[in-house]
Scaffold this active site. Structure first.
Site, PDB file in Angstrom:
ATOM      1  N   SER A  58       0.690   6.718   3.741  1.00 36.26           N
ATOM      2  CA  SER A  58      -0.922   6.706   2.936  1.00 36.26           C
ATOM      3  C   SER A  58      -1.678   7.694   3.939  1.00 36.26           C
ATOM      4  CB  SER A  58      -1.378   5.279   2.985  1.00 36.26           C
ATOM      5  OG  SER A  58      -2.842   5.403   2.884  1.00 36.26           O
TER       6      SER A  58
ATOM      7  N   HIS B  94       1.518   8.259  -0.205  1.00 31.01           N
ATOM      8  CA  HIS B  94       0.672   6.973  -0.900  1.00 31.01           C
ATOM      9  C   HIS B  94      -0.824   7.819  -1.084  1.00 31.01           C
ATOM     10  CE1 HIS B  94      -0.476   2.881  -1.921  1.00 31.01           C
ATOM     11  NE2 HIS B  94      -1.522   3.176  -1.229  1.00 31.01           N
TER      12      HIS B  94
ATOM     13  N   ASP C 223      -4.470   6.670  -1.977  1.00 31.82           N
ATOM     14  CA  ASP C 223      -5.519   5.899  -2.468  1.00 31.82           C
ATOM     15  C   ASP C 223      -6.670   6.388  -3.066  1.00 31.82           C
ATOM     16  OD1 ASP C 223      -4.362   3.636  -1.225  1.00 31.82           O
ATOM     17  OD2 ASP C 223      -4.705   4.363   0.775  1.00 31.82           O
TER      18      ASP C 223
ATOM     19  N   MET D 227     -10.263   5.650  -4.547  1.00 30.49           N
ATOM     20  CA  MET D 227     -11.215   4.601  -4.706  1.00 30.49           C
ATOM     21  C   MET D 227     -12.479   4.782  -4.981  1.00 30.49           C
ATOM     22  SD  MET D 227     -10.757   2.823  -0.910  1.00 30.49           S
ATOM     23  CE  MET D 227      -9.329   2.776   0.298  1.00 30.49           C
TER      24      MET D 227
ATOM     25  N   HIS E 156      -2.402   5.073  -5.829  1.00 34.71           N
ATOM     26  CA  HIS E 156      -2.752   3.300  -5.855  1.00 34.71           C
ATOM     27  C   HIS E 156      -4.461   3.493  -6.145  1.00 34.71           C
ATOM     28  CE1 HIS E 156      -3.905  -0.424  -3.096  1.00 34.71           C
ATOM     29  NE2 HIS E 156      -3.931  -0.417  -4.344  1.00 34.71           N
TER      30      HIS E 156
ATOM     31  N   MET F 178      -7.599   2.097  -6.985  1.00 34.51           N
ATOM     32  CA  MET F 178      -8.349   1.088  -6.776  1.00 34.51           C
ATOM     33  C   MET F 178      -9.758   1.348  -7.436  1.00 34.51           C
ATOM     34  SD  MET F 178      -7.189   0.564  -2.688  1.00 34.51           S
ATOM     35  CE  MET F 178      -6.615   2.113  -2.809  1.00 34.51           C
TER      36      MET F 178
ATOM     37  N   MET G 117      -0.710  -6.407  -2.112  1.00 31.76           N
ATOM     38  CA  MET G 117      -1.408  -5.726  -1.063  1.00 31.76           C
ATOM     39  C   MET G 117      -1.525  -6.963  -0.074  1.00 31.76           C
ATOM     40  SD  MET G 117      -2.948  -3.010  -1.880  1.00 31.76           S
ATOM     41  CE  MET G 117      -3.958  -2.983  -0.500  1.00 31.76           C
TER      42      MET G 117
ATOM     43  N   ASP H  69       1.615  -3.021   1.160  1.00 31.59           N
ATOM     44  CA  ASP H  69       0.762  -2.069   1.449  1.00 31.59           C
ATOM     45  C   ASP H  69      -0.295  -2.878   2.181  1.00 31.59           C
ATOM     46  OD1 ASP H  69      -1.132  -0.164   1.574  1.00 31.59           O
ATOM     47  OD2 ASP H  69      -1.659  -0.083  -0.568  1.00 31.59           O
TER      48      ASP H  69
HETATM   49  C1  DX5 Z   1      -6.245  -0.276   1.548  1.00 27.28           C
HETATM   50  C2  DX5 Z   1      -5.033   0.902   1.225  1.00 27.28           C
HETATM   51  C3  DX5 Z   1      -3.913   0.830   1.853  1.00 27.28           C
HETATM   52  C4  DX5 Z   1      -4.157   1.506   3.490  1.00 27.28           C
HETATM   53  C5  DX5 Z   1      -3.348   1.231   4.261  1.00 27.28           C
HETATM   54  O1  DX5 Z   1      -7.206  -0.298   0.507  1.00 27.28           O
HETATM   55  O2  DX5 Z   1      -4.586   0.644  -0.326  1.00 27.28           O
HETATM   56  O3  DX5 Z   1      -3.059   1.853   1.450  1.00 27.28           O
HETATM   57  O4  DX5 Z   1      -4.249   2.869   3.432  1.00 27.28           O
HETATM   58  O5  DX5 Z   1      -3.717   1.313   5.381  1.00 27.28           O
HETATM   59  P1  DX5 Z   1      -3.038   0.643   7.023  1.00 27.28           P
HETATM   60  O6  DX5 Z   1      -1.527   1.135   6.746  1.00 27.28           O
HETATM   61  O7  DX5 Z   1      -4.101   1.249   7.991  1.00 27.28           O
HETATM   62  O8  DX5 Z   1      -3.509  -0.643   6.703  1.00 27.28           O
HETATM   63 ZN    ZN Z   2      -3.193   1.841  -0.903  1.00 27.62          ZN
END
Ligand code: DX5
Ligand code: ZN
Length: 220
Positions: free
Chosen positions: A6, A31, A33, A35, A64, A66, A134, A172
């Protein structure tokens, strides 16, 4: 068992270098993310970055989302994603969004927050190719693993077997050198990590994480 990087914790001003290092270490998944500042209290990467990564690197992007409205820009997300995951908790018609993603030739994924029980998404499991469990509240990297969420992996595996389904399971959030053995032992297909890959020496970090995974998978 795949490791997915990620880039939320990557050095953004040296992203090309960081992704290159990850790929050199044999990691095949990035990955991404996404948001929107509404579904989660943070704002991150968008479409141009996903497109730039696939045009530069031979890598699979697992996005992913969000976001409150995954349907908006769905075609654009699909243009660079191998797997496109959105949240069951997002206020959309889950079934229709799954079908639309599939229509773009992309593997549909469904993610559940720590407070959502896997039985809630049972009816969608025959339709998805990926379930993302999650193990932190979505929004930020560097949080602590919520161990109480790990039971979901076994539950989903059992259900998959019982119903002869084929979706993959990802985990994740909060996974680090210390707890990755425990996470791997629950038997997911993909483990996602940001801070434990990108904070510090990327090569050394990946070596540690991969060897902890292989201790578990070789022992099975
Ligand atoms: C959180 C993300 C994860 C995050 C994981 O909202 O969806 O993918 O990047 O980060 P670590 O591995 O540092 O917890
Ligand atoms: Zn994620």
């Amino acid at each position: 068992m795949e490791l997915s990087a990620s880039i939320l914790s990557a050095d953004l001003l040296n992203l090309e270098r960081d992704i290159s290092q990850v790929l050199e270490m044999g990691v095949k998944w990035i990955h991404l993310d996404v948001m929107d500042g509404h579904f989660v209290p943070n704002l991150t990467f968008g479409i141009p970055l996903g497109q730039a990564i696939v045009s530069k690197f031979k890598v699979n992007i697992e996005s992913h989302l969000m976001v409150d409205n995954p349907d908006k820009f769905l075609d654009k997300y699909c243009s660079f994603s191998k797997i496109l995951t959105f949240h069951y908790e997002a206020p959309v018609q889950t079934n229709r969004t799954i079908k639309d993603i599939e229509g773009f030739g992309v593997i549909p994924g469904l993610s559940i927050k720590p407070g959502t029980h896997p039985s809630t998404i049972e009816k969608f499991l025959p339709e998805v190719g990926f379930v993302l469990v999650m193990t932190v509240e979505p929004g930020f990297s560097g949080q602590k693993l919520i161990e109480d969420s790990l039971y979901k992996v076994k539950l989903l595996r059992d259900y998959r077997e019982k119903e002869s389904l084929s979706f993959l399971i990802g985990v994740d959030g909060g996974i680090n050198r210390e707890n990755i053995g425990k996470v791997a032992a629950t038997g997911p297909d993909m483990i996602i990590s940001a801070s434990s890959i990108f904070n510090g020496d990327i090569r050394e970090n990946i070596n540690h994480l991969k060897s902890a995974i292989s201790v578990v998978t070789n022992g099975q």
